[in-house]
Enzyme design. Structure first.
Site, short mmCIF file in Angstrom:
data_model
loop_
_atom_site.label_atom_id
_atom_site.label_comp_id
_atom_site.label_asym_id
_atom_site.label_seq_id
_atom_site.Cartn_x
_atom_site.Cartn_y
_atom_site.Cartn_z
N ARG A 118 49.29 36.68 21.94
CA ARG A 118 49.72 37.99 21.46
C ARG A 118 49.32 38.25 20.01
O ARG A 118 49.13 39.42 19.61
CB ARG A 118 51.23 38.07 21.60
N TYR A 119 49.17 37.21 19.20
CA TYR A 119 48.91 37.41 17.78
C TYR A 119 47.56 38.11 17.57
O TYR A 119 46.50 37.56 17.89
CB TYR A 119 48.93 36.09 17.02
N SER A 120 47.64 39.32 17.03
CA SER A 120 46.45 40.14 16.81
C SER A 120 45.61 40.27 18.08
O SER A 120 44.38 40.29 18.04
CB SER A 120 45.60 39.59 15.66
#
Length: 339
Positions: free
Chosen positions: A54-56
């Site tokens: 999910r991160y970036s």
């Protein structure tokens, strides 16, 4: 740097672990900056790197993969799955369908053939424990993951998953990743007793309380942290619970000064002092942030300092309980507590 055993796995990990949430557009971090942070962290003794799909939107995993190229075997590599990846309704959660698909996507972005720790980012109320654990066990047996864990699960869900693994003869979660800091101590009353009972490794996130404990937030100063730019409501000191946090920070700053410590050393030394905590995840956005956080690697707080902290924020207390991500759904949605 101190090293601890990750639960009952036998794997030795550093007491400070590198969280890569700020890699990419979230932290406005370039590949060169991310690689420099990874280089400095490894040189400082960090051996666990944690990221998430999910991160970036996958960019963090890609940056981590490029930064660790050529030294994969020296790193305990962790990632997470479960948060929405786009608008497609089935590109989220912890169903077998999504876990099998998204692990391959994460491995491709990371440029590796396996991850050491695969974590369910949040409990998925739409998927049974048996479904999720069965899929994770198969991925483990296929050699694509070495271990798997949970992240920000309510205590009762941690227990339920342990029992489901036993009942269905499946592998079990061996770690939990909860939020924990001096300002958010709620897990001391419910999650940590459970993780200790079941022998789970614990990797805590937000030990600096989203920047409140970084030393940058003080009375009379403008709050200009990166987090405050996109979450301004969490730093509006006209709101009573934020006022309470600022008052606590001022008192904690005095404790740190008297002990000859920075606020970061006080904050990280506090969470790593708990016997139920394995590692604190630090999420630096710059090299300077990393250096300030690594300075706490060998910090051991005295009993007097820990007692002083207890008088400011009582054990088991969350100063902003509404920001917790492990609240049972029925407390957030009235329809779930009505017949």
């Amino acid at each position: 740097m101190q090293y601890r055993t990750l639960g009952r796995t036998g794997v030795q990990v550093s007491s400070l672990a590198l969280g890569a949430m700020n890699f990419g557009k979230i932290g406005r971090t370039t590949q060169d900056e991310a690689t420099a942070i990874v280089d400095a962290a490894l040189e400082g003794g960090v051996n666990l790197i944690d990221t998430a799909d999910r991160y970036s939107d996958g960019e963090s995993e890609e940056m981590v993969g490029k930064a660790i190229a050529g030294r994969r075997d020296d790193i305990v590599l962790a990632t997470k799955v479960g948060m929405p990846m786009g608008d497609e309704r089935n590109h989220q959660g912890s169903s077998r369908r999504w876990l099998v698909t998204e692990l391959d996507n994460s491995l491709r972005r990371l440029g590796v053939d396996h991850v050491d720790l695969y974590q369910i980012h949040r409990w998925d109320p739409n998927t049974s424990d048996e479904e999720t654990l069965s899929a994770l066990t198969d991925l483990q047996r296929a050699g694509k993951i070495r271990y798997f864990g949970s992240s920000t699960f309510p205590a009762y869900r941690i227990v339920q998953a342990q029992w489901a693994a036993r009942e269905h003869h499946l592998s079990r979660y061996v770690t939990e990743q909860p939020s924990y800091s001096i300002l958010q101590r709620g897990i001391e009353s419910h999650v940590l007793p459970v993780t200790e009972e079941y022998g789970l490794g614990v990797l805590v996130w937000s030990p600096l309380a989203s920047g409140w404990l970084s030393g940058a937030v003080r009375e009379g100063r403008d709050i200009t942290t990166n987090r405050s730019t996109f979450m301004p409501q969490r730093f509006d000191t006209t709101i009573p619970f934020n006022r309470a946090r600022l008052d606590a920070v001022e008192r904690l700053a005095k404790v740190a000064d008297e002990a000859g410590l920075t606020m970061i050393q006080l904050a990280l030394g506090f969470v790593t002092a708990h016997p139920g905590v394995t590692s604190a995840l630090i999420g630096p956005r710059t090299l300077d942030h990393l250096r300030a956080q690594l300075a706490a690697a060998d910090t051991v707080l005295s009993a007097d300092v820990l007692d002083a902290i207890d008088t400011i924020v009582a054990p088991g207390t969350d100063l902003a309980a509404h920001e917790k991500s492990d609240t049972p759904p029925a407390l957030l949605d009235a329809s779930l507590r009505r017949r």
